[in-house]
Structure formats: structure tokens, C-alpha cells
Design an enzyme around this catalytic site. Structure first.
Site, PDB file in Angstrom:
ATOM      1  N   ASN A 124       0.837  -1.311   0.192  1.00 48.37           N
ATOM      2  CA  ASN A 124       0.169   0.449   0.107  1.00 48.37           C
ATOM      3  C   ASN A 124       0.907   1.049   0.729  1.00 48.37           C
ATOM      4  O   ASN A 124       0.649   2.160  -0.943  1.00 48.37           O
ATOM      5  CB  ASN A 124      -0.884  -0.179   1.061  1.00 48.37           C
ATOM      6  CG  ASN A 124      -2.197  -0.856   0.865  1.00 48.37           C
ATOM      7  OD1 ASN A 124      -2.097  -1.866   0.264  1.00 48.37           O
ATOM      8  ND2 ASN A 124      -2.791  -1.361   2.317  1.00 48.37           N
ATOM      9  N   THR A 169     -14.581  37.942 -32.341  1.00 51.13           N
ATOM     10  CA  THR A 169     -15.430  37.367 -31.433  1.00 51.13           C
ATOM     11  C   THR A 169     -16.643  36.969 -32.278  1.00 51.13           C
ATOM     12  O   THR A 169     -16.353  36.908 -32.957  1.00 51.13           O
ATOM     13  CB  THR A 169     -15.476  38.782 -30.263  1.00 51.13           C
ATOM     14  OG1 THR A 169     -16.628  39.421 -31.403  1.00 51.13           O
ATOM     15  CG2 THR A 169     -14.582  39.456 -29.663  1.00 51.13           C
ATOM     16  N   HIS A 170     -16.570  36.086 -31.214  1.00 44.81           N
ATOM     17  CA  HIS A 170     -18.556  35.221 -31.890  1.00 44.81           C
ATOM     18  C   HIS A 170     -17.901  34.410 -33.008  1.00 44.81           C
ATOM     19  O   HIS A 170     -18.846  33.872 -34.829  1.00 44.81           O
ATOM     20  CB  HIS A 170     -19.446  35.454 -32.033  1.00 44.81           C
ATOM     21  CG  HIS A 170     -19.736  36.408 -30.753  1.00 44.81           C
ATOM     22  ND1 HIS A 170     -20.402  35.886 -30.326  1.00 44.81           N
ATOM     23  CD2 HIS A 170     -19.193  38.324 -30.381  1.00 44.81           C
ATOM     24  CE1 HIS A 170     -20.428  36.901 -29.134  1.00 44.81           C
ATOM     25  NE2 HIS A 170     -19.691  38.213 -28.983  1.00 44.81           N
ATOM     26  N   SER A 291      -5.658  12.960 -49.360  1.00 47.04           N
ATOM     27  CA  SER A 291      -7.249  11.642 -49.404  1.00 47.04           C
ATOM     28  C   SER A 291      -6.588  11.218 -50.339  1.00 47.04           C
ATOM     29  O   SER A 291      -5.874  11.483 -51.252  1.00 47.04           O
ATOM     30  CB  SER A 291      -8.066  12.946 -49.498  1.00 47.04           C
ATOM     31  OG  SER A 291      -9.133  12.040 -49.999  1.00 47.04           O
ATOM     32  N   LYS A 297      -7.041  17.195 -51.803  1.00 45.01           N
ATOM     33  CA  LYS A 297      -6.633  17.580 -50.448  1.00 45.01           C
ATOM     34  C   LYS A 297      -5.662  17.443 -49.225  1.00 45.01           C
ATOM     35  O   LYS A 297      -4.516  16.530 -49.824  1.00 45.01           O
ATOM     36  CB  LYS A 297      -7.291  16.191 -49.657  1.00 45.01           C
ATOM     37  CG  LYS A 297      -9.265  16.740 -49.887  1.00 45.01           C
ATOM     38  CD  LYS A 297     -10.077  17.908 -48.576  1.00 45.01           C
ATOM     39  CE  LYS A 297     -10.281  18.144 -47.786  1.00 45.01           C
ATOM     40  NZ  LYS A 297     -11.461  16.565 -47.183  1.00 45.01           N
ATOM     41  N   GLU A 304      -5.882  17.668 -36.237  1.00 49.15           N
ATOM     42  CA  GLU A 304      -7.582  17.508 -35.573  1.00 49.15           C
ATOM     43  C   GLU A 304      -7.308  16.116 -34.095  1.00 49.15           C
ATOM     44  O   GLU A 304      -8.315  15.985 -33.500  1.00 49.15           O
ATOM     45  CB  GLU A 304      -7.861  16.684 -36.757  1.00 49.15           C
ATOM     46  CG  GLU A 304      -8.170  17.695 -37.897  1.00 49.15           C
ATOM     47  CD  GLU A 304      -8.591  16.669 -39.531  1.00 49.15           C
ATOM     48  OE1 GLU A 304      -9.965  16.262 -39.142  1.00 49.15           O
ATOM     49  OE2 GLU A 304      -8.090  16.465 -40.249  1.00 49.15           O
ATOM     50  N   TYR A 331      -6.639   2.218   2.564  1.00 47.16           N
ATOM     51  CA  TYR A 331      -6.899   1.767   0.998  1.00 47.16           C
ATOM     52  C   TYR A 331      -7.808   0.679   0.711  1.00 47.16           C
ATOM     53  O   TYR A 331      -7.915   0.126   1.828  1.00 47.16           O
ATOM     54  CB  TYR A 331      -5.267   0.743   0.640  1.00 47.16           C
ATOM     55  CG  TYR A 331      -5.363   0.405  -0.580  1.00 47.16           C
ATOM     56  CD1 TYR A 331      -4.695   0.557  -1.274  1.00 47.16           C
ATOM     57  CD2 TYR A 331      -5.876  -1.354  -0.556  1.00 47.16           C
ATOM     58  CE1 TYR A 331      -4.082   0.181  -2.906  1.00 47.16           C
ATOM     59  CE2 TYR A 331      -5.145  -1.689  -2.136  1.00 47.16           C
ATOM     60  CZ  TYR A 331      -4.980  -1.120  -3.066  1.00 47.16           C
ATOM     61  OH  TYR A 331      -4.358  -1.530  -4.366  1.00 47.16           O
ATOM     62  N   LYS A 339      -4.691   3.880 -12.944  1.00 50.58           N
ATOM     63  CA  LYS A 339      -3.300   3.937 -13.436  1.00 50.58           C
ATOM     64  C   LYS A 339      -2.978   3.849 -14.550  1.00 50.58           C
ATOM     65  O   LYS A 339      -2.911   5.020 -15.024  1.00 50.58           O
ATOM     66  CB  LYS A 339      -1.590   3.030 -12.697  1.00 50.58           C
ATOM     67  CG  LYS A 339      -1.689   2.861 -11.777  1.00 50.58           C
ATOM     68  CD  LYS A 339      -0.757   1.462 -11.123  1.00 50.58           C
ATOM     69  CE  LYS A 339      -1.003   1.139  -9.949  1.00 50.58           C
ATOM     70  NZ  LYS A 339      -2.566   0.799  -9.270  1.00 50.58           N
TER      71      LYS A 339
HETATM   72  N1  ARG Z   1      -1.344  -3.443  -7.009  1.00 54.94           N
HETATM   73  C1  ARG Z   1      -1.860  -2.979  -5.904  1.00 54.94           C
HETATM   74  C2  ARG Z   1      -2.766  -1.327  -6.455  1.00 54.94           C
HETATM   75  O1  ARG Z   1      -1.638  -1.198  -7.470  1.00 54.94           O
HETATM   76  C3  ARG Z   1      -0.884  -2.591  -4.990  1.00 54.94           C
HETATM   77  C4  ARG Z   1      -1.512  -2.389  -3.538  1.00 54.94           C
HETATM   78  C5  ARG Z   1      -1.960  -4.106  -3.590  1.00 54.94           C
HETATM   79  N2  ARG Z   1      -2.250  -3.606  -1.758  1.00 54.94           N
HETATM   80  C6  ARG Z   1      -2.878  -4.929  -1.222  1.00 54.94           C
HETATM   81  N3  ARG Z   1      -3.271  -4.532  -0.232  1.00 54.94           N
HETATM   82  N4  ARG Z   1      -3.636  -6.046  -2.262  1.00 54.94           N
HETATM   83  O2  ARG Z   1      -2.890  -1.027  -5.919  1.00 54.94           O
END
Ligand code: ARG
Length: 471
Positions: A124, A169-170, A291, A297, A304, A331, A339
Site C-alpha cells: 500500500n 469574437t463569436h 486523401s 486535399k 484534428e 486503501y 494507473k
Molecule cells: N497493485 C496494487 C495497486 O496498484 C498494489 C497495492 C496492493 N495492496 C493490497 N493490499 N492488495 O493498488
């Protein structure tokens, strides 16, 4: 894990080697699959190993770990890092995440002493530390990219400090401005984006390591030492907060979203400006595509895509806000979902910054076309009204009314304001003199706007000089 990987780590085999002490059987395959984060969190391996090195050195310094074990662990970690960097590690969902992969491989290399590294630590506080380090690195990389974009904007603004274009503007032509002034508007946005990222970096730079699972630890650890070793300003103050806080990622994604929105606005302008209807700028072959069916084109795809990728970044922010909302302390596994979106957003933004820098350097402004457009649509009507105020001491509201009548007259004759004759003008307001024509040209209009931050080329050049000093 390499060919040597133990079978006991596989789903379907025996219980998990690292935490399976009280488990008799392996998890269901789908449990292992939903639980595993290694497919994406392997990206944290450098930060994870850096954190382990700092933790290991601290344990030795505090007499919690022997010198010999510490040395073996440090050498083993070097090898694990080399193997992952070389793409030699095979990832196994049964080992869940990067933290367990590193430890399991370390055990294969140095034996049971590897198990001592996890003293006074939990995954954690480990993941909280790794992810902060990762976001900090992402901020540093983005900041360098944004500085490069600012330099590109400054160079081009200098080149076009006196190139007149319509200001809108606009999206209706409003008053003439210079292209340099317009580009400098983006310089300011990027400066604030960098400021926001710097604020975020300052606040995130506290080290969770040593908070352990949630309550801290009974071992005599030195949190100041690990914080310092990892470049943090100090350890986090509350262990419960430290393992459950993802504000740093939320702040990063907020700042990233605003930056992405800024880039999307410039991207949109490039799309508009490079259209056949505007022709204000031309992008070279380097930043356009053709294109497959329409040979004429020249499409601004990169612009974009920068416009579109803001959606991914904002999506990542929304996603993490939703993950964190209502989570009880400390946690929860929900937080593993922090992530992927963050990685994706950082990559998308970094790509956009590079592409936008490339386009700003690449684009060629069509001065003649922009100048002609600046003169169309009675764009100097405000200058005329201001002149009536200044030269005839007219209240602005009356001047606005007289100017409106002159615009109407010019419109009915199908000419620009500067093409009206003095007699035409005097028919509307007898006190108007020849001097009025001095403010009706677009060049005169822009060079008269000398207020601080205004569009006069003298002001724009001064702003560019000040900006070069600021960055
Ligand atoms: N892979 C877990 C995460 O990204 C790591 C922490 C895991 N902790 C646990 N108590 N299982 O959050």
C-alpha cells in the site's frame, strides 16, 4: 518471470507464494485475471526499484537489516532492473503486480533474504510511493515539452509581430490584431499550464513510504531518510492519508486536462485557418496528409487529433474522480484503477505537446490573405468611434451610433469604411475631418492599440522580450 519461474505462482496451482500462507488453494482464473495489474503497472518498475533501494538502505542504517542481506538485495535489485529494462521478464498474472514480480524475481536471484526487504513496508505505501514518483517524472517531462512549445510560440510571434489579421469574437471578425499577438495568447495559456503542473509537483512531493499498510510500523524506521533518498521534500504526515490519497494524480489530471483543452483550441484554430475558406496559414507536407480519393486535399490530421485527444485526458480525470468518490479510508483495491487512465492521459498529452510544437514551427502564415481579411467586415469601426470621441469630444454612445450609420452607408455602397469619401462622412456627421482616414487602415488600427497587453506591434515585441526572460 524468466524460464525459471516457479509453477507455484500460477493461477490453478497452489496458493500465492507471497501472501498465500493461510490459503489452501489458488484463486479462480477469473479472480487472478481481474486482480492482476501487471499488464499496466510494470511501467512503475523503475520507481518501484528506486523505492526498494531507498527502503533497503534505510533498513540497514537502522540496524533492522544486516549489511550482508542489504548488499545482496541491492545487487539483486540491479539485476532485476536490468532484466525488466531488457524485456527479459515474463509477466505472470498470478504474481498480480510489479511489486510482487520484483520481489519474486529477487528471491530467485538471491534466495530467502529477499523476503526481508518487505520488513516495515506494505504494497500500500509502496504503490503510493511508486505512483507519486511516476507522476513526478511525468510532470517533469511534460514541463520540458511545454517549455519547448513556448519557445516555438515566441519565435513565431516575433516573426509575425506586425502581421495583421482579423481578431474574432463569436468567430465574427471584430477588430484587427496581429498574428504575433494571437500566438502570444497561447504562450500565456501554456505558462499557466506549467504553473499548475509545478503547483501539483510541489504538493505531491511528500513520501508515503513507511506508512506501511495503513497504521505505520513498530520497526524503528527513518522516514526522513527514505524521503530524502527519493528526492521528496518530507515524509507524509498521516499514514492513513498517505496510503489512500490519490489527490496528486487528480491534480495532475486536472492540470493536464486544462493544458489539453488549451492545445485543442490552438488545434481547432489551425484547422480553421488552414481551410480553403480561410487560407490564413499553410501547413507543409510534414504536418498534413492527403486523401485517398480527393487529390486536392491537404488535411490537418495532426491538429484534428490534438483537438480530439483532449477527450482522452478529460476522460481520465473523470474516471479517477469516479473511482475515488466515496471510498472509505484507507486503501481499497479500487485504487488500482488509478494507473491506466493516468498513464494514457500523460502519453496522450505529451504526444499532443510535441505535435503542436511541430505544427507551430511548421506553419507559414499567409500575410496578404490575413491582412485582406482584417480589412473586411468594417473591422475598424471601433477605431472610427474612438476617433469621434477623441477628435470631436463626442460621448462614446453617440459615437457608436454615428459609426453605425457610416457602416450602414458603406454597406449600401458596397465599399469599406476607408473607401467612403469625406463628403459621404460629413453627410452623417458634419464635424468629421480628413484626419479620420488615418485611423481607418488596419495597420493604423493595430499600431494604435498600445495599452499594456494590447496588440500594437510595439507592445507585442515588448511582451515577447518579457516572456523570454520569464522562461
Ligand atoms: N497493485 C496494487 C495497486 O496498484 C498494489 C497495492 C496492493 N495492496 C493490497 N493490499 N492488495 O493498488
Amino acid at each position: 518471470m524468466s524460464a525459471k519461474k516457479g509453477k507455484e505462482n500460477r493461477a490453478g496451482g497452489a496458493a500465492n507464494a507471497l501472501w498465500g500462507g493461510r490459503f489452501a488453494a489458488a484463486p479462480a482464473e477469473i479472480m487472478a485475471k481481474i486482480n492482476a495489474s501487471i499488464d499496466f503497472d510494470w511501467k512503475l518498475y523503475r520507481q518501484d526499484i528506486a523505492g526498494s533501494r531507498a527502503h533497503c538502505r534505510m533498513l540497514v542504517a537502522q540496524g533492522i537489516l544486516s549489511e550482508a542481506d542489504g548488499e545482496a538485495i541491492l545487487q539483486g535489485l540491479d539485476q532485476v532492473e536490468r532484466e525488466i529494462a531488457a524485456g527479459e521478464m515474463t509477466f505472470d498474472p498470478a504474481l498480480e503486480d510489479i511489486h510482487m514480480h520484483v520481489e519474486a524475481r529477487l528471491r530467485e536471484i538471491i534466495g530467502p533474504a529477499a523476503g526481508r526487504l518487505h520488513t516495515a513496508r506494505s504494497r500500500n505505501d509502496q504503490v503510493a510511493t511508486d505512483f507519486r514518483l511516476w507522476v513526478r517524472d511525468a510532470i517533469d517531462e511534460l514541463d520540458a515539452g511545454l517549455k519547448g512549445l513556448q519557445e516555438a510560440l515566441l519565435d513565431r510571434a516575433e516573426e509575425y509581430a506586425d502581421a495583421v489579421m482579423p481578431g474574432f469574437t463569436h468567430l465574427q471578425a471584430a477588430q484587427p490584431v496581429t498574428f504575433g499577438h494571437h500566438l502570444m495568447a497561447y504562450f500565456e495559456m501554456v505558462a499557466r499550464d506549467r504553473g499548475r503542473l509545478a503547483d501539483c509537483r510541489r504538493r505531491l512531493n511528500e513520501c508515503p513510504l513507511g506508512s506501511a499498510a495503513l497504521a505505520g510500523t513498530s520497526f524503528p524506521i527513518d522516514r526522513e531518510a527514505t524521503a530524502r533518498a527519493l528526492g521528496f521534500d518530507r515524509p507524509t504526515a498521516n499514514s492513513l492519508d498517505a496510503v489512500s490519497d490519490r489527490d496528486f494524480a487528480l491534480e495532475f489530471l486536472s492540470a493536464a486536462s486544462i493544458a489539453a483543452v488549451h492545445l485543442s483550441r490552438l488545434a481547432e484554430e489551425i484547422v480553421i485557418w488552414s481551410s480553403a475558406q480561410f487560407r490564413f496559414v499553410t501547413l507543409t507536407d510534414k504536418f498534413t496528409t492527403g486523401s485517398s480519393i480527393m487529390p486536392q486535399k491537404r488535411n490537418p490530421d495532426a491538429a484534428e487529433l490534438c483537438r480530439a485527444k483532449a477527450g482522452r485526458v478529460i476522460g481520465a480525470l473523470n474516471s479517477l474522480l469516479m473511482v475515488m468518490k466515496g471510498l472509505p479510508l484507507a486503501y481499497s483495491k479500487d485504487m488500482q484503477e488509478d494507473k491506466e487512465a493516468t498513464f494514457d492521459a500523460a502519453a496522450a498529452l505529451s504526444l499532443c505537446v510535441q505535435a503542436m510544437t511541430g505544427m507551430v514551427r511548421d506553419l507559414e502564415a499567409n500575410r496578404e490573405v490575413m491582412r485582406a481579411a482584417a480589412g473586411a467586415g468594417f473591422a475598424t469601426a471601433t477605431d472610427l468611434a474612438d476617433w469621434l470621441v477623441r477628435a470631436l469630444d463626442m460621448p462614446f454612445r453617440d459615437a457608436h451610433h454615428v459609426t453605425g450609420a457610416l457602416v450602414k452607408l458603406a454597406e449600401s455602397k458596397g465599399v469599406g469604411l476607408e473607401q467612403l469619401t469625406l463628403a459621404d462622412m460629413q453627410a452623417v456627421e458634419p464635424r468629421i475631418t480628413e484626419a479620420v482616414f488615418e485611423v481607418l487602415g488596419v495597420e493604423n488600427s493595430v499600431s494604435s492599440r498600445t495599452s499594456y497587453g494590447g496588440t500594437a506591434p510595439t507592445q507585442v515585441r515588448a511582451a515577447i522580450r518579457a516572456a523570454r526572460e520569464r522562461i
